[in-house]
Design an enzyme around this catalytic site. Structure first.
Site, PDB file in Angstrom:
ATOM      1  N   SER A  72       0.932  -1.199  -0.380  1.00 13.32           N
ATOM      2  CA  SER A  72       0.355  -0.588   0.201  1.00 13.32           C
ATOM      3  C   SER A  72       0.789   1.404  -0.303  1.00 13.32           C
ATOM      4  O   SER A  72      -0.111   2.384   0.116  1.00 13.32           O
ATOM      5  CB  SER A  72      -0.478   0.157   1.288  1.00 13.32           C
ATOM      6  OG  SER A  72      -2.167  -0.535   1.173  1.00 13.32           O
ATOM      7  N   GLY A 312       4.785   9.065   6.283  1.00 11.39           N
ATOM      8  CA  GLY A 312       4.979   7.662   5.330  1.00 11.39           C
ATOM      9  C   GLY A 312       4.031   6.921   5.182  1.00 11.39           C
ATOM     10  O   GLY A 312       2.751   7.534   4.722  1.00 11.39           O
ATOM     11  N   HIS A 313       3.865   5.752   5.087  1.00 11.66           N
ATOM     12  CA  HIS A 313       3.241   4.502   4.604  1.00 11.66           C
ATOM     13  C   HIS A 313       3.572   3.666   4.698  1.00 11.66           C
ATOM     14  O   HIS A 313       4.773   2.761   4.514  1.00 11.66           O
ATOM     15  CB  HIS A 313       2.849   4.839   3.053  1.00 11.66           C
ATOM     16  CG  HIS A 313       1.018   4.454   3.084  1.00 11.66           C
ATOM     17  ND1 HIS A 313       0.567   3.081   3.173  1.00 11.66           N
ATOM     18  CD2 HIS A 313       0.287   5.440   2.790  1.00 11.66           C
ATOM     19  CE1 HIS A 313      -0.578   3.074   2.684  1.00 11.66           C
ATOM     20  NE2 HIS A 313      -1.398   4.611   2.996  1.00 11.66           N
ATOM     21  N   ASP A 314       2.605   2.741   5.484  1.00 17.59           N
ATOM     22  CA  ASP A 314       3.079   1.081   5.077  1.00 17.59           C
ATOM     23  C   ASP A 314       2.658   0.458   4.753  1.00 17.59           C
ATOM     24  O   ASP A 314       1.130   1.232   3.598  1.00 17.59           O
ATOM     25  CB  ASP A 314       2.570   0.173   6.744  1.00 17.59           C
ATOM     26  CG  ASP A 314       2.943   1.182   7.724  1.00 17.59           C
ATOM     27  OD1 ASP A 314       4.618   1.333   7.473  1.00 17.59           O
ATOM     28  OD2 ASP A 314       2.852   0.462   9.186  1.00 17.59           O
ATOM     29  N   GLY A 315       3.187  -0.591   3.980  1.00 17.76           N
ATOM     30  CA  GLY A 315       2.129  -1.199   2.738  1.00 17.76           C
ATOM     31  C   GLY A 315       2.767  -3.054   3.467  1.00 17.76           C
ATOM     32  O   GLY A 315       3.469  -3.278   3.457  1.00 17.76           O
TER      33      GLY A 315
END
Length: 473
Positions: A72, A312-315
């Site tokens: 993601s 930020g972002h996680d996936g």
């Protein structure tokens, strides 16, 4: 400066690089992670490390140039492509989506007429978001995907609250295709990957196969040994939400550094306007009290940490997890990619070291239940007890004769087909209407919130980042 772990006088980014290369091999073993790769940048300087294997079935070793799926985190790529259209005057974020996609349909016609691109970008559109229907491998996959959304239910009024929405980002990807007149993956390569020199980035398995590429690893049952997944990626129809994109950590940092540079690429060319860069990092909606981040911007998750702001972002995809964190005030970015196991243990140690030493910010301790935490009292428990459902899971909350509260989640649909394990745990008090599981899932005690009212004193939603609606008492 002498380091307590024996790094001596080595300091700064170079010191982090030495530590990474020494520590990562042991860390992946301790975390049960088959393989991992990490890149850290300060300005234009980068250090990187890799350890473990890309697949336990083949034993091929992970390298710093290996590709891992970023899941993601792709959503920030999609959001950036959308903001490029805004820069060009070809898209109004606050106009109804139907001005670009007149065929956009969901079950609630009134909501479908109202929903805007801005609401999709910050996950407040309100319709069921986990729709993973496979509409084929052709260039028309996203066009056909829009046709399967007409029965998707509306969970709350557009703009009503945050609920993570994969389907919404697929709609945004289709907007990019229609305005550009090219398939989504072509748009991403032409307008982002090529200008940023992202040479080790793959938009699909056909591109990934020419690189050294990781395979995800999954548990077939709780506590079972990890196995290499028989499926590499989810459907192409979900590509803008994160079903396929894979890259090496250094390439992910090239994307992050463009955002740090106010939208400028490595050659000084303009990739995104400074106004759009700022807009993407402005908070648009706060999340429920589930300890996942302070707020959400246009694509970016925003973290208000001790010492400063981080975005930020996680996936997460099939057996793979990725993490991207950026400290804008220090020009620091870290990308961590893994292919199974207790990936958050790797994230916590690596990001904790990098953000603290180079970024001057501290990660909060992960939430854990207190050994003395009580179950909610009977009156509150009655508010929570019931069944909640989404397209990917059914969750039942029940109370036993001793007054203890239990959660049982059963995977549904495509998630069940991927052999995702069921999950059962006791719930205890944490903060208000947010409870915490006693048993971790993939090494994490993820809090969950009970929100709203069904008109009879019961919670209407079980919120885990996604709002699952109550379906029975």
């Amino acid at each position: 400066m002498t380091k307590p772990d024996g790094l001596g006088e080595v300091d700064g980014l170079d010191g982090v690089g030495v530590w990474l290369r020494q520590r990562l091999p042991g860390l992946v073993v301790e975390s049960g992670v088959p393989g991992a790769a990490v890149a850290v940048s300060v300005g234009d300087d980068v250090v990187e490390a890799a350890a473990g294997v890309l697949s336990t079935a083949t034993g091929v070793g992970a390298t710093v140039d290996s590709l891992f799926q970023i899941g993601s985190i792709t959503k920030v790529v999609t959001a950036t492509l959308v903001m490029q259209l805004v820069d060009e005057g070809r898209l109004d974020l606050d106009a109804p989506v139907r001005e670009v996609l007149p065929e956009f349909r969901i079950a609630d016609e009134r909501a479908a007429r109202q929903i805007t691109a801005r609401q999709l970008l910050c996950h407040i559109a309100g319709f069921e978001g986990d729709v993973f229907t496979d509409t084929g491998k052709g260039d028309d996959a996203l066009e056909r995907y829009l046709g399967v959304l007409d029965g998707v239910p509306q969970l709350f009024e557009p703009g009503g609250m945050f609920s993570y929405n994969n389907a919404g980002y697929c709609v945004l990807g289709r907007i990019v295709e229609v305005v550009r007149g090219e398939p989504f993956d072509v748009c991403a390569r032409r307008h982002l990957f090529a200008p940023l020199g992202m040479s080790h980035t793959a938009g699909d398995p056909y591109e990934a196969i020419v690189h050294r590429t990781a395979v995800g690893h999954v548990e077939r049952a709780p506590g079972a040994p990890l196995e290499a997944s028989a499926v590499w990626a989810l459907a192409r129809s979900n590509a803008p939400a994160g079903s396929m994109l894979a890259m090496r950590p250094r390439d992910l940092l090239a994307f992050a550094r463009m955002h740090l540079a106010g939208g400028l690429g490595p050659d000084g060319g303009r990739v995104l306007s400074a106004e759009s860069v700022r807009a993407m990092r402005q908070p648009h909606v706060t999340q429920p009290d589930i300890d996942q981040g302070a707020a959400w911007g246009l694509g970016w998750e925003l973290f208000d940490l001790s010492g400063g702001t981080v975005f930020g972002h996680d996936g997460n995809t099939i057996g793979q997890s990725a993490f991207l964190r950026v400290v804008p005030e220090r020009g620091v970015a870290v990308a961590i990619v893994t292919n199974g196991g207790r990936s958050r243990q790797v994230y916590a140690e690596v990001a904790g070291r990098v953000l603290g030493e180079l970024g001057g910010v501290g990660l909060p301790a992960p939430p854990v239940p207190s050994p003395t935490a009580p179950a909610p009292d009977a009156a509150r428990s009655d508010r929570y007890v019931g069944t909640y459902r989404s397209s990917t899971s059914e969750t039942t909350v029940s109370r036993d004769a001793a007054g203890r509260l239990w959660l049982e989640r059963t995977p549904l649909g495509v998630i069940a087909e991927l052999d995702e394990a069921a999950y059962r745990t006791e719930l205890v008090d944490w903060r208000g209407d947010t409870l915490i599981p006693v048993e971790p899932e993939r090494g994490v005690h993820a809090p969950l919130a009970f929100l709203g009212d069904d008109g009879q004193g019961h919670a209407l939603y079980l919120h885990t980042g996604r709002a699952d609606r109550r379906v029975s008492r």
